[in-house]
Write an enzyme that holds these catalytic residues in place. Structure first.
Site, PDB file in Angstrom:
ATOM      1  N   VAL A 297       0.892  -1.139   0.212  1.00  0.00           N
ATOM      2  CA  VAL A 297      -0.208  -0.065   0.050  1.00  0.00           C
ATOM      3  C   VAL A 297       0.662   1.335  -0.035  1.00  0.00           C
ATOM      4  CG1 VAL A 297      -1.943  -1.190   1.018  1.00  0.00           C
ATOM      5  CG2 VAL A 297      -0.221  -0.081   2.756  1.00  0.00           C
ATOM      6  N   TYR A 298       1.864   1.095   0.107  1.00  0.00           N
ATOM      7  CA  TYR A 298       2.963   2.435   0.039  1.00  0.00           C
ATOM      8  C   TYR A 298       3.089   3.018  -1.253  1.00  0.00           C
ATOM      9  CZ  TYR A 298       5.290   0.864   4.532  1.00  0.00           C
ATOM     10  OH  TYR A 298       5.359   0.540   5.894  1.00  0.00           O
TER      11      TYR A 298
END
Length: 327
Positions: A52-53
């Site tokens: 999700v970064y």
């Protein structure tokens, strides 16, 4: 850089890890390249990311740099899965989601395996054994070499690690837990760290510099180029700008002055050398910031300074965190 075993496993990692939270979003590819090259040349091996970064961009940028810039065999690549951009369900620990997320991570990273695959957070809507089965499948299939968790509280961590240990040779023992830990956030010392020590898991502290506050950059004002001035990250920094944090930062500055070093090095050395810690994960905006963090390799805090920092930052431990007979 000194290497440490990750918990009670044979995996060795550099005692400082490189974080990639802002890669592909606030950190451009050329800055990420400078950081990775500097980290590798300093003997760093552990690079931590998550699916999700940057909406996947952090993994993609890292994948573009590995092999082209740094040999894959020289790195311990760690990623996470389980966090989802859904306001109604922030975490998805289902077997289907996790394994699909792992395949997507491998594609972005441009590799057929990760060295450490971590469940990003506990999912109360999914049976824990289902989540853990995904870890076993990932390891047995060769897509992950080791497995860990992140952001599990004490009972969740103990339950997960004990479940994995209950069937040795069939289930993959957990290697690590990643948690926020610094002089400004010592909550893991109540239950998480004792559980990790007892069960043989290495602790990977995230935000070891108190979200940047322990560098003392916010003592008098908020720098315009800092996370505290960023629209996305200002709410992340703000909780550590209170009066209690100020007292701790002042103590760190005093210690740094006495040692002729920087507050950053003092704060990072303190958490790096805590019992059970394998490798703090350090995120930097550019190579210059990262170089300042990596210079901590030569610093060991004198016992009297370490004890003084312990005292000024000591969390309140009451029943049942302490032995009840002492209360």
């Amino acid at each position: 850089m000194e290497q440490r075993h990750l918990g009670r496993t044979g995996l060795r990692v550099s005692r400082i890890g490189l974080g990639t939270l802002t890669w592909g979003r606030d950190t451009a590819e050329h800055d990420a390249a400078d950081q990775l090259k500097l980290f590798w040349e300093a003997g760093g091996t552990l690079v931590d990311t998550a699916d999700v970064y940057g909406g996947g961009e952090a993994e993609y940028v890292l994948g573009q740099l590995v092999e082209r810039l740094v040999p894959r065999r020289d790195l311990v690549l760690a990623t996470k899965a389980g966090s989802v951009p859904d306001p109604d369900r922030r975490f998805d620990g289902s077997r289907g989601h996790l394994l699909a997320a792992l395949d997507a991570s491998l594609a972005r990273l441009g590799t057929d395996y990760v060295d450490l695959w971590q469940v990003h957070a506990f999912d109360p809507r999914t049976p824990l054994e289902e989540t853990l089965q995904a870890l076993d499948i990932a390891v047995s299939s060769g897509r992950a070499r080791y497995a860990g968790v992140s952001n599990f509280c004490g009972w969740q961590l103990a339950k997960a690690a004990t479940w994995q240990l209950a069937a040795p040779g069939v289930r993959s023992r957990l290697a690590s837990t990643q948690m926020e830990y610094s002089l400004l956030q010592r909550g893991v010392e109540r239950e998480v760290l004792p559980a990790a020590l007892d069960l043989g898991l290495g602790l990977l502290p995230s935000s070891p510099l108190g979200r940047g506050v322990l560098t003392a950059k916010y003592r008098h004002a908020t720098p315009v180029d800092s996370r505290g001035a960023s629209e996305q990250l200002a709410p992340f920094v703000e909780p550590y700008l209170d009066e209690a944090a100020t007292r701790i930062v002042d103590a760190v500055v005093t210690a740094a002055d006495g040692l002729a070093t920087t507050p950053l090095e003092v704060a990072l050395a303190w958490v790096r050398d805590r019992p059970g810690v394998a490798a703090p994960i350090v995120g930097a905006r550019n190579a210059q910031q990262l170089a300042a963090a990596l210079s901590v390799e030569t610093l060991s805090l004198p016992d009297e300074i370490r004890r003084a920092l312990d005292d000024v930052s000591a969390p309140v431990h009451r029943y049942p965190d302490q032995d009840w007979s002492t209360l």
